[in-house]
Every structure is written in structure tokens, then in C-alpha cells.
Design an enzyme around this catalytic site. Sequence first.
Site, PDB file in Angstrom:
ATOM      1  N   LYS A 105      -0.116 -29.711 -58.275  1.00 18.84           N
ATOM      2  CA  LYS A 105       1.436 -29.451 -58.544  1.00 18.84           C
ATOM      3  C   LYS A 105       1.905 -30.761 -59.353  1.00 18.84           C
ATOM      4  CE  LYS A 105       2.843 -28.957 -54.316  1.00 18.84           C
ATOM      5  NZ  LYS A 105       1.704 -28.878 -53.527  1.00 18.84           N
TER       6      LYS A 105
ATOM      7  N   ARG B 187       9.412 -26.311 -48.431  1.00 15.07           N
ATOM      8  CA  ARG B 187       8.100 -26.283 -47.793  1.00 15.07           C
ATOM      9  C   ARG B 187       8.356 -25.408 -46.270  1.00 15.07           C
ATOM     10  NH1 ARG B 187       5.705 -31.168 -50.124  1.00 15.07           N
ATOM     11  NH2 ARG B 187       3.518 -31.539 -49.231  1.00 15.07           N
TER      12      ARG B 187
ATOM     13  N   ARG C  13      -9.114 -38.033 -54.914  1.00 17.26           N
ATOM     14  CA  ARG C  13      -7.922 -38.363 -55.855  1.00 17.26           C
ATOM     15  C   ARG C  13      -7.616 -39.915 -55.509  1.00 17.26           C
ATOM     16  NH1 ARG C  13      -2.218 -35.245 -55.129  1.00 17.26           N
ATOM     17  NH2 ARG C  13      -2.252 -36.016 -53.028  1.00 17.26           N
TER      18      ARG C  13
ATOM     19  N   ARG D 129      -4.118 -42.536 -51.572  1.00 21.58           N
ATOM     20  CA  ARG D 129      -2.886 -42.393 -50.580  1.00 21.58           C
ATOM     21  C   ARG D 129      -3.305 -42.148 -49.158  1.00 21.58           C
ATOM     22  NH1 ARG D 129       0.578 -37.127 -53.090  1.00 21.58           N
ATOM     23  NH2 ARG D 129       0.797 -36.858 -50.815  1.00 21.58           N
TER      24      ARG D 129
ATOM     25  N   ARG E 196      -2.814 -31.325 -43.255  1.00 20.40           N
ATOM     26  CA  ARG E 196      -1.935 -30.814 -44.251  1.00 20.40           C
ATOM     27  C   ARG E 196      -2.190 -29.581 -44.736  1.00 20.40           C
ATOM     28  NH1 ARG E 196      -2.736 -35.395 -48.532  1.00 20.40           N
ATOM     29  NH2 ARG E 196      -1.234 -34.386 -49.808  1.00 20.40           N
TER      30      ARG E 196
HETATM   31  P1  AMP Z   1       3.580 -34.320 -51.076  1.00 23.03           P
HETATM   32  O1  AMP Z   1       3.348 -35.455 -51.968  1.00 23.03           O
HETATM   33  O2  AMP Z   1       4.165 -33.389 -51.751  1.00 23.03           O
HETATM   34  O3  AMP Z   1       2.077 -33.891 -50.479  1.00 23.03           O
HETATM   35  O4  AMP Z   1       4.307 -34.937 -50.005  1.00 23.03           O
HETATM   36  C1  AMP Z   1       3.930 -35.939 -49.067  1.00 23.03           C
HETATM   37  C2  AMP Z   1       4.336 -35.870 -47.755  1.00 23.03           C
HETATM   38  O5  AMP Z   1       5.789 -35.921 -47.743  1.00 23.03           O
HETATM   39  C3  AMP Z   1       4.023 -34.527 -46.843  1.00 23.03           C
HETATM   40  O6  AMP Z   1       2.891 -34.316 -46.403  1.00 23.03           O
HETATM   41  C4  AMP Z   1       5.211 -34.354 -45.962  1.00 23.03           C
HETATM   42  O7  AMP Z   1       5.011 -35.234 -45.076  1.00 23.03           O
HETATM   43  C5  AMP Z   1       6.453 -34.946 -46.682  1.00 23.03           C
HETATM   44  N1  AMP Z   1       7.191 -33.993 -47.523  1.00 23.03           N
HETATM   45  C6  AMP Z   1       7.220 -33.934 -48.968  1.00 23.03           C
HETATM   46  N2  AMP Z   1       8.034 -32.630 -49.223  1.00 23.03           N
HETATM   47  C7  AMP Z   1       8.475 -32.330 -47.944  1.00 23.03           C
HETATM   48  C8  AMP Z   1       9.199 -31.204 -47.718  1.00 23.03           C
HETATM   49  N3  AMP Z   1       9.820 -30.308 -48.714  1.00 23.03           N
HETATM   50  N4  AMP Z   1       9.428 -31.018 -46.290  1.00 23.03           N
HETATM   51  C9  AMP Z   1       8.964 -31.712 -45.467  1.00 23.03           C
HETATM   52  N5  AMP Z   1       8.242 -32.871 -45.590  1.00 23.03           N
HETATM   53  C10 AMP Z   1       7.801 -33.028 -46.914  1.00 23.03           C
END
Ligand code: AMP
Length: 215
Positions: A13, A88, A127, A160, A171
Site C-alpha cells: 500500500k 481498518r 523490509r 520497523r 498483524r
Molecule cells: P501501518 O503502517 O499502516 O501498517 O500501521 C502501523 C500500525 O499503526 C498498525 O499495526 C496499528 O497499530 C496502527 N494503525 C495504523 N492505522 C490504523 C488504523 N486505521 N486503526 C488502528 N490502528 C492503526
Amino acid sequence: MIVILLGAPGVGKGTQSENIVKKFSIIQISTGDILRNEVKNQTGLGEKAKTYMEKGELVPDELIIKMIENRISKTDCANGFLLDGFPRTIEQAKSFDQMLEQKGLSLDKVIYIDVNDDEIIERLTLRRVCPTCGAIYHLKNKPPKQDMICDICGSKLVQRSDDIKETVENRLKVFKEHTKPLIDYYEKQGKLSSVSGLGNVDEVFGRISKILGNL
Ligand code: AMP
């Protein structure tokens, strides 16, 4: 143009967002990036979000919804935006629908990027990211020219903290439980298009561009 990129963590994404932003001149809103920034700056929101993020759990809906409401009210969103990592949960999606309705706006498209679990685990655990400019690398498929150094700004690349195997598996579990139902939710609204996230970045972008080009 208001577009959502939907997909499990690691389907690309973030990478595809970079391409969409360049080609379609809209801004990207990544809730993950906003939260990581809040954590880095040790803000109140960052402190609250940190423990969830480290475990690969979702940050509570009310925090995320407020954060998005503030973000999309900014002037740079006036011509549309691309959401990466939001919504989400069904709760977030419903609140987002209401936000748009209040603003007299409507969602144009949800693009679901589909990739199988084994591929996702390999992509995420290999990554590496640049902590300074945000560039994304993959040790096998897109390595930096110099070992662990960002091609763009020269910073040392990092992994990360939520890209370690155990957290990635959690996740994925969280995605299946809370986020996958959104496929059905947007399908019912007639807004969903699915693309395969397999193949190289350009191939996947070609599939996405075709859909966005027809809007
Ligand atoms: P990402 O970079 O999108 O994978 O987000 C990293 C982390 O941020 C996720 O594993 C969640 O802990 C938190 N996070 C990001 N976006 C959301 C969302 N829309 N709702 C809840 N937690 C989020």
C-alpha cells in the site's frame, strides 16, 4: 478523487501510494505514518498509540477517527486524498462515511490489493525503511545500492519494530479479524475493485492505474 487502498500489511500500500500520488496528483494520508510520527515526537497520542503498535494491535477506534477527522479537514485535502491504512475496522468505515456525508463528499473507490500470507511474511520481515525520508526497501527485491544505506538521503536504514516475524503474524491475524470484513462492506456499496498484489511494483501499479484512470 477520494480513494482508499485496502489490504493486509505488506501488500504494498505504501509503495503504491507513492506512485499514485505522483501520477494522479492527490495527497496520501497514511495513518501508520502519522502515528509513527506522533510516537517519534512523544506526543500524547503517540504515547497512547505506542503500546498497541509495538504488539501489532489496532490503536483504539476513537483515537483514529478523531485523528482522521482533523487530517481531512485541512486545506490540502480539498482536491481529494488517498487513504492508506484507514479504515481498518467497520466502526472506522462507518464513521468515515458520516464524515464525508457531513462535508458533502463521497468516496470514489476502494482498491483491495490481494497477496497471500507467505508472500506477505517474506515481504515484511525483509523490509527495511529509511527513518529520515521514508523510502522503502526490500533486502531481496529492492535492495539499496550500498548495504543498509538509503539511496535517496544516505541515512542508515532500519527495520520497523513491528516487522519482526511474531508481530507480523499478529498483524495478519488482526487484519483477518477486523479489516477483512471491509471488503464485503465496500463491495455492498459498489465501490470495491480488487487487484492482485503479486508481481513487480510496476505491474501492480499498472492494474491500479487502469482503475483510477477510469474514474
Ligand atoms: P501501518 O503502517 O499502516 O501498517 O500501521 C502501523 C500500525 O499503526 C498498525 O499495526 C496499528 O497499530 C496502527 N494503525 C495504523 N492505522 C490504523 C488504523 N486505521 N486503526 C488502528 N490502528 C492503526
